[in-house]
Scaffold this motif. Structure first.
Motif, PDB file in Angstrom:
ATOM      1  N   GLU A  68      17.176  14.173  -0.088  1.00  0.00           N
ATOM      2  CA  GLU A  68      17.812  13.365  -1.136  1.00  0.00           C
ATOM      3  C   GLU A  68      16.820  13.075  -2.262  1.00  0.00           C
ATOM      4  OE1 GLU A  68      19.358   9.979   0.895  1.00  0.00           O
ATOM      5  OE2 GLU A  68      21.236  10.964   1.455  1.00  0.00           O
ATOM      6  N   LYS A  69      15.537  12.914  -1.905  1.00  0.00           N
ATOM      7  CA  LYS A  69      14.515  12.590  -2.902  1.00  0.00           C
ATOM      8  C   LYS A  69      14.151  13.797  -3.772  1.00  0.00           C
ATOM      9  CE  LYS A  69      14.082   8.305  -1.649  1.00  0.00           C
ATOM     10  NZ  LYS A  69      14.629   7.241  -2.539  1.00  0.00           N
ATOM     11  N   VAL A  70      14.241  15.009  -3.207  1.00  0.00           N
ATOM     12  CA  VAL A  70      13.838  16.191  -3.985  1.00  0.00           C
ATOM     13  C   VAL A  70      15.010  16.800  -4.758  1.00  0.00           C
ATOM     14  CG1 VAL A  70      11.940  16.748  -2.447  1.00  0.00           C
ATOM     15  CG2 VAL A  70      14.182  17.784  -2.039  1.00  0.00           C
ATOM     16  N   LEU A  71      16.182  16.177  -4.665  1.00  0.00           N
ATOM     17  CA  LEU A  71      17.342  16.664  -5.415  1.00  0.00           C
ATOM     18  C   LEU A  71      17.340  16.098  -6.831  1.00  0.00           C
ATOM     19  CD1 LEU A  71      20.276  16.461  -2.835  1.00  0.00           C
ATOM     20  CD2 LEU A  71      19.347  18.524  -3.886  1.00  0.00           C
ATOM     21  N   HIS A  72      17.693  16.949  -7.785  1.00  0.00           N
ATOM     22  CA  HIS A  72      17.834  16.515  -9.174  1.00  0.00           C
ATOM     23  C   HIS A  72      19.111  17.156  -9.706  1.00  0.00           C
ATOM     24  CE1 HIS A  72      16.737  15.170 -13.150  1.00  0.00           C
ATOM     25  NE2 HIS A  72      16.863  16.409 -13.625  1.00  0.00           N
TER      26      HIS A  72
END
Length: 668
Positions: A565-569
């Motif tokens: 979720e953190k590495v999604l943009h």
């Protein structure tokens, strides 16, 4: 009197030292079981049930060279013994041609089903059947036998064996022709084969018979502008043989003459050969009925009837035209032609044509309903057909079923054969079924159609995958089963229809959810407060989680979800950010194959909830593989052990990825 005395005597029967007995299931090893399944399917293969049974062939675990050899030998021998059905065996070979297994002694190299098959065909083609070993053995045995009766018996056996070897040789050439028609052989190989048959025909006229059968079967495809010059030479040579060689039998002479006439007639036979199938007889009856209806229609003023012209004939809309379309639909290869017929109709009136196609297909074969279902699926998924038009057509069919003869015992089963084809792993949004079924929602007909549809779909792709597709489409099973007075009646119905899994499919997934959620909440706080710096995150995790907790599947699942979720943009993976933070994952899963596997399951479920947008799944797997976070064998273990939401659908999206990691390193 004599028979009574015999019956009263104690007769001492001969007891065999090794009597036959039926083997128990636990006495049969896996190789024997696979061979039995293969023979079972091939013995029942017909044009009508080919589409259903061939799936069983493809799904056999042919994962060793020995098993692949066995499969090739059995299919090949059947093709030779049943020349009439060799086109079916060729179709099966095309579907199985890409199956590859490692070499027995060199695991880094692979051998394919197709290469084994073609070597076998080539060996038989190069063999002189007159030199059959068993035939020569029987002839030699006969030379040393003095008893005239026994000698005659041996020679008869030898002649039978020679005839069998000859039929195998001819059957092999016919089978090669069908393999060419399936695009498994190229033109160059065929030219070489024809050249060698011409060279051998002077020794044995059976080679001329093979040549005629080969050209008869491949002619319509082989005789094109690229090959025209060479084919003209072949037929000139055949004319010379027909006119100048009187030593050949009348049978072969007529065979050559028929072949020459066939080419002159543009490869169109004067009459259909071979027995008619039940389906063809039905189609003939329907065509005659349609012709009578058309003659009647011509007596009515033209303003009352609409017509569609196809293939030089007029058909009344929409049922006459739908009859014609279904008459053209025999195999998947006919899909493009049938699509052309449908696209001639105004798109805003497709619902009427779809209604007619579905209604008429109720009187067709199982194979044709499967084909029309697959045809609808492909064109709905590619958006050639509008979902709204298909929905309206299906809705009209269901309304008619409530009020007409179609609401019979077999109607739900027949309609389900079409609808089950819409539920596939390469996902199609089937939410339109909810509106389509609205007219029959409160009738038992709704429950029966949907129950049979779910059962058929689950047989093809598995219960879990069917449930996943329903969830992705925003559908609820309960909507289709509201027409029961109480829960007991509903459960009894599920049991009767053998779809108990509908009400229990997600029970096992509820375990450990609370623990994963609590881990996830703590990890989200840690990532947020540390600014997502890898070293800072690891330093915070160590004191807040016990060492044993970090080795649990619940922790790894929670960590994987938070990490991705953190590495999604904008729903896409930021590869730079991924590489910057990847040490967080490595720290907990390195050298732990079971934890790496849990990480893959987490990514699978996350992709499911994202509805497989933006290539998230293949990109995630490729990064985990290329950066050596997850070992190669963990990926294969994931593939062979389906678990959790979306596993089957994920495999479809990851087919190219697994093809990539399956290739030897040198090939990459």
């Amino acid at each position: 009197m004599q028979s009574e005395l015999i019956l009263k005597k104690d007769v001492d029967l001969h007891h065999s030292q090794d009597p036959y007995r039926v083997q128990n299931a636990d006495e049969i090893d896996e190789d024997q079981s696979i061979e039995r399944q293969l023979r079972f399917v091939l013995n029942r293969l017909t044009p009508e049930n080919f589409q259903k049974l061939v799936i069983n062939l493809i799904n056999l675990p042919l994962n060793t060279q020995e098993r692949l050899n066995t499969a090739v030998n059995i299919i090949y021998q059947n093709a030779l013994n049943e020349e009439l059905y060799s086109h079916l065996y060729a179709q099966a070979c095309k579907l199985m041609s890409q199956i590859k297994v490692p070499f027995e002694h060199v695991s880094s190299k692979f051998i394919s089903f197709l290469s084994i098959l073609l070597k076998k065909c080539e060996k038989e083609f190069d063999t002189d059947y007159h030199k059959d070993k068993y035939y020569e053995y029987l002839v030699k045995e006969a030379e040393f036998v003095t008893d005239e009766q026994k000698r005659k018996q041996l020679l008869d056996q030898a002649n039978e064996q020679l005839e069998k070897a000859k039929q195998n040789y001819i059957g092999n050439v016919s089978f090669l022709a069908e393999l060419y028609n399936m695009d498994l052989l190229d033109d160059a190989i065929l030219h070489e084969g024809i050249k060698r048959l011409f060279e051998k025909q002077e020794k044995d006229e059976e080679n001329l018979e093979c040549l005629c059968k080969l050209l008869t079967r491949v002619g319509p495809k082989f005789d094109n502008y690229k090959n025209k010059e060479k084919i003209d030479d072949y037929f000139e040579h055949l004319r010379d043989i027909y006119e100048k060689r009187f030593s050949i039998s009348a049978r072969i002479r007529f065979m050559i003459l028929n072949l020459i006439e066939l080419r002159e007639n543009n490869w169109t036979p004067r009459h259909e050969s071979g027995p008619k199938r039940i389906e063809e007889i039905r189609n003939q009856v329907l065509a005659e009925r349609e012709e009578r209806e058309l003659r009647f229609a011509q007596t009515v003023p033209q303003t009352q009837i609409e017509f569609m012209v196809a293939d030089g004939r007029r058909y009344s809309l929409f049922y006459g035209y739908a009859h014609h379309i279904l008459d053209q639909l025999k195999y998947r290869e006919d899909f493009d032609r049938v699509l052309g017929y449908i696209l001639k109709v105004d798109p805003d009136r497709h619902s009427e044509l779809f209604e007619a196609l579905i209604c008429i297909s109720m009187d067709k074969s199982d194979q044709q309903r499967d084909l029309i279902g697959e045809f609808f699926y492909q064109n709905l998924k590619s958006k050639v057909f509008k979902l709204d038009q298909f929905k309206m057509g299906l809705r009209k069919v269901l309304l008619k079923a409530l009020e007409s003869y179609m609401k019979g015992y077999k109607f739900p089963k027949k309609l389900s054969q079409i609808l089950a084809n819409l539920i596939r792993l390469d996902f199609l949004d089937i939410s339109f079924l909810k509106d389509a079924f609205e007219p029959v929602k409160r009738d038992q007909l709704c429950a029966r159609i949907m129950a049979k549809t779910l059962k058929l779909a689950a047989e093809q792709i598995g219960c879990q995958n069917v449930s996943d597709i329903f969830e992705l489409s925003g559908l609820d099973f309960n909507y289709f089963f509201e027409n029961f007075e109480n829960e007991v009646d509903r459960r009894d119905f599920f049991k009767e229809m053998r779809i108990e899994w509908v009400s229990t499919i997600h029970e096992h997934q509820r375990q450990s959810v609370e623990l994963i959620q609590s881990f996830k909440e703590k990890l989200e706080v840690i990532f947020r407060e540390t600014g997502e710096e890898p070293l800072a995150v690891l330093d915070r995790i160590e004191p807040e989680f016990h060492k044993e907790e970090t080795k649990t599947k619940e922790f790894i699942r929670a960590l994987s979800v938070v990490f991705f979720e953190k590495v999604l943009h904008h729903k896409r993976i930021d590869s730079d950010k991924f590489k910057k933070m990847e040490n967080i994952l490595v720290n907990f899963v390195k050298e732990h194959l079971d934890l790496q596997l849990e990480m893959l399951y987490s990514v699978q479920v996350l992709a499911f909830h994202m509805k497989y947008e933006t290539n998230f799944l293949p990109v995630s797997f490729m990064l985990l593989y290329s950066d050596e976070i997850v070992e190669r064998k963990a990926f294969f273990k994931w593939m062979n052990n389906p678990r959790g939401k979306g596993h089957g659908i994920a495999q479809v999206f990851l087919s190219s990825f697994f093809e990539h990691i399956s290739r030897p390193q040198t090939e990459k």
